[in-house]
Design a protein around this motif. Structure first.
Motif, mmCIF file in Angstrom:
data_model
loop_
_atom_site.group_PDB
_atom_site.id
_atom_site.type_symbol
_atom_site.label_atom_id
_atom_site.label_comp_id
_atom_site.label_asym_id
_atom_site.label_seq_id
_atom_site.Cartn_x
_atom_site.Cartn_y
_atom_site.Cartn_z
ATOM 1 N N HIS A 1 2.140 -0.104 1.844
ATOM 2 C CA HIS A 1 3.360 0.703 1.764
ATOM 3 C C HIS A 1 4.499 -0.256 1.416
ATOM 4 C CE1 HIS A 1 6.852 3.055 3.448
ATOM 5 N NE2 HIS A 1 6.272 3.919 2.632
ATOM 6 N N GLN A 2 4.444 -0.753 0.188
ATOM 7 C CA GLN A 2 5.442 -1.703 -0.278
ATOM 8 C C GLN A 2 5.932 -1.281 -1.653
ATOM 9 O OE1 GLN A 2 4.137 -5.777 -0.022
ATOM 10 N NE2 GLN A 2 3.606 -5.617 2.149
ATOM 11 N N LYS A 3 7.218 -1.486 -1.878
ATOM 12 C CA LYS A 3 7.844 -0.967 -3.091
ATOM 13 C C LYS A 3 7.280 -1.574 -4.371
ATOM 14 C CE LYS A 3 12.215 0.528 -1.058
ATOM 15 N NZ LYS A 3 13.694 0.373 -1.036
ATOM 16 N N TRP A 4 6.758 -2.804 -4.274
ATOM 17 C CA TRP A 4 6.263 -3.432 -5.500
ATOM 18 C C TRP A 4 5.086 -2.665 -6.104
ATOM 19 C CZ3 TRP A 4 1.242 -4.914 -5.814
ATOM 20 C CH2 TRP A 4 0.559 -5.200 -4.632
ATOM 21 N N THR A 5 4.365 -1.886 -5.285
ATOM 22 C CA THR A 5 3.250 -1.110 -5.833
ATOM 23 C C THR A 5 3.741 -0.033 -6.794
ATOM 24 O OG1 THR A 5 3.260 0.407 -3.935
ATOM 25 C CG2 THR A 5 1.813 -1.507 -3.796
ATOM 26 N N LEU A 6 5.014 0.346 -6.674
ATOM 27 C CA LEU A 6 5.570 1.364 -7.568
ATOM 28 C C LEU A 6 5.735 0.845 -8.990
ATOM 29 C CD1 LEU A 6 8.283 2.942 -5.229
ATOM 30 C CD2 LEU A 6 5.892 3.588 -5.519
ATOM 31 N N ALA A 7 5.728 -0.471 -9.135
ATOM 32 C CA ALA A 7 5.832 -1.054 -10.479
ATOM 33 C C ALA A 7 4.594 -0.731 -11.312
ATOM 34 C CB ALA A 7 6.015 -2.562 -10.377
ATOM 35 N N ILE A 8 3.469 -0.468 -10.638
ATOM 36 C CA ILE A 8 2.218 -0.217 -11.363
ATOM 37 C C ILE A 8 2.320 1.030 -12.244
ATOM 38 C CG2 ILE A 8 -0.264 0.221 -11.138
ATOM 39 C CD1 ILE A 8 -0.114 -1.333 -8.437
ATOM 40 N N PRO A 9 2.642 2.221 -11.686
ATOM 41 C CA PRO A 9 2.757 3.394 -12.556
ATOM 42 C C PRO A 9 3.932 3.308 -13.530
ATOM 43 C CG PRO A 9 3.438 3.938 -10.327
ATOM 44 C CD PRO A 9 2.801 2.582 -10.261
ATOM 45 N N VAL A 10 5.007 2.635 -13.127
ATOM 46 C CA VAL A 10 6.170 2.496 -14.026
ATOM 47 C C VAL A 10 5.777 1.690 -15.264
ATOM 48 C CG1 VAL A 10 8.458 1.471 -14.288
ATOM 49 C CG2 VAL A 10 7.898 2.761 -12.218
ATOM 50 N N TYR B 1 5.692 8.081 -2.416
ATOM 51 C CA TYR B 1 5.924 6.842 -1.673
ATOM 52 C C TYR B 1 6.621 7.039 -0.326
ATOM 53 C CZ TYR B 1 7.685 2.200 -0.512
ATOM 54 O OH TYR B 1 7.993 1.036 0.155
ATOM 55 N N PRO B 2 7.693 7.852 -0.219
ATOM 56 C CA PRO B 2 8.341 8.031 1.089
ATOM 57 C C PRO B 2 7.434 8.653 2.149
ATOM 58 C CG PRO B 2 9.763 8.789 -0.685
ATOM 59 C CD PRO B 2 8.411 8.567 -1.280
ATOM 60 N N PHE B 3 6.356 9.321 1.705
ATOM 61 C CA PHE B 3 5.446 10.002 2.632
ATOM 62 C C PHE B 3 4.163 9.217 2.866
ATOM 63 C CE2 PHE B 3 7.779 13.049 -0.039
ATOM 64 C CZ PHE B 3 8.590 13.619 0.924
ATOM 65 N N HIS B 4 4.117 7.988 2.360
ATOM 66 C CA HIS B 4 2.910 7.158 2.385
ATOM 67 C C HIS B 4 2.352 6.986 3.801
ATOM 68 C CE1 HIS B 4 0.399 3.537 1.947
ATOM 69 N NE2 HIS B 4 0.407 3.725 0.639
ATOM 70 N N LYS B 5 3.230 6.702 4.756
ATOM 71 C CA LYS B 5 2.791 6.454 6.127
ATOM 72 C C LYS B 5 2.602 7.736 6.938
ATOM 73 C CE LYS B 5 4.634 1.786 6.844
ATOM 74 N NZ LYS B 5 5.526 0.942 7.688
ATOM 75 N N LYS B 6 3.258 8.810 6.526
ATOM 76 C CA LYS B 6 3.251 10.038 7.316
ATOM 77 C C LYS B 6 2.052 10.932 7.016
ATOM 78 C CE LYS B 6 8.309 10.241 7.724
ATOM 79 N NZ LYS B 6 9.531 11.038 7.438
ATOM 80 N N PHE B 7 1.661 10.992 5.769
ATOM 81 C CA PHE B 7 0.622 11.945 5.362
ATOM 82 C C PHE B 7 -0.443 11.242 4.525
ATOM 83 C CE2 PHE B 7 4.690 14.279 5.544
ATOM 84 C CZ PHE B 7 4.403 15.143 6.599
ATOM 85 N N ILE B 8 -1.687 11.305 4.996
ATOM 86 C CA ILE B 8 -2.786 10.672 4.266
ATOM 87 C C ILE B 8 -2.965 11.324 2.900
ATOM 88 C CG2 ILE B 8 -5.261 10.179 4.289
ATOM 89 C CD1 ILE B 8 -3.633 8.566 6.273
ATOM 90 N N PHE B 9 -2.777 12.627 2.820
ATOM 91 C CA PHE B 9 -2.958 13.295 1.525
ATOM 92 C C PHE B 9 -1.927 12.813 0.511
ATOM 93 C CE2 PHE B 9 -2.157 16.765 -1.507
ATOM 94 C CZ PHE B 9 -3.431 16.869 -2.053
ATOM 95 N N ALA B 10 -0.675 12.611 0.942
ATOM 96 C CA ALA B 10 0.359 12.089 0.036
ATOM 97 C C ALA B 10 -0.015 10.698 -0.447
ATOM 98 C CB ALA B 10 1.715 12.065 0.739
#
Length: 222
Positions: free
Chosen positions: A93-102, A131-140
């Protein structure tokens, strides 16, 4: 460390078995199919960490290629790489992973053929939205994972195979159905194995201190 290596080998062997159970045809590739491995592979990093998760998935694929006599073609390799990025997204749950789809979107739009189907890549904003729901919901988390894999695979596929814009556009109504099934499969697989690992620790002397479990999906003890 000995227990950890044994666990990873056993986990990889189960993944090898999952590769042999087909799930659906990969659209645009006659000889490639999704398998239960596509549910199982991404969850590895959530249990043993992203680095060991990548090692585990790599071991699964190495075992598979070894038993198959290494009939590795370009399509097979392109099917393998997206799973590695899925492991990273599901585990971290780290922001750098968002660079992958971008980066995948940028690569997709840079190709002259897929540029005419630019809106296809908007599917790859889903990992950012989840991403904001990464820790809250496994499906997200699972949904973000499967679309991260889809993003990497799509970007690689258009540059390697020069797939025509009309085919990308034709896939738009198919992708959401396929990826929803993938996300459901990843979610169920993760929950099931989380329970199984917690059961092993409760019922046997084989402790797994190196495994990270989700506290919501463990066997409850009195």
């Amino acid at each position: 460390m000995r227990k950890k290596i044994l666990f990873i080998v056993l986990f990889a062997l189960v993944g090898f078995g999952a590769m042999k159970v087909p799930f659906s045809q990969l659209v645009g590739a006659e000889n490639l199919r999704f398998s239960l491995f596509d549910f199982y592979g991404p969850i590895a990093g959530a249990f043993v960490g992203s680095v060991w998760g990548l090692v585990t998935v790599g071991l699964m694929q190495l075992i598979n290629w070894t038993f198959a006599g290494f009939p590795v073609d370009t399509g097979t390799i392109l099917r393998f790489f997206p799973v590695l990025f899925g492991v990273l997204y599901f585990a971290k749950h780290q922001k750098w992973t968002l660079a992958i789809p971008v980066l995948a979107m940028i690569a997709f739009w840079a190709h002259p053929e897929s540029r005419a189907a630019w809106y296809f890549a908007l599917y790859w904003t889903i990992p950012l939205i989840m991403y904001p729901f990464h820790k809250k919901f496994i499906f997200a988390r699972a949904l973000g994972t499967t679309f991260t894999q889809h993003a990497v695979g799509g970007a690689l596929w258009v540059w390697v195979f020069n797939m025509k814009a009309a085919l990308w556009i034709g896939l738009i109504p198919v992708v959401w159905k396929e990826r929803m099934l993938m996300a459901i499969g990843i979610t169920i697989t993760y929950i099931v194995f989380n329970y199984l690992f917690s059961l092993v620790q409760v019922k046997t002397s084989f402790k797994l201190p190196f495994v990270t479990l989700h506290p919501r999906f463990v066997v409850r003890t009195k």
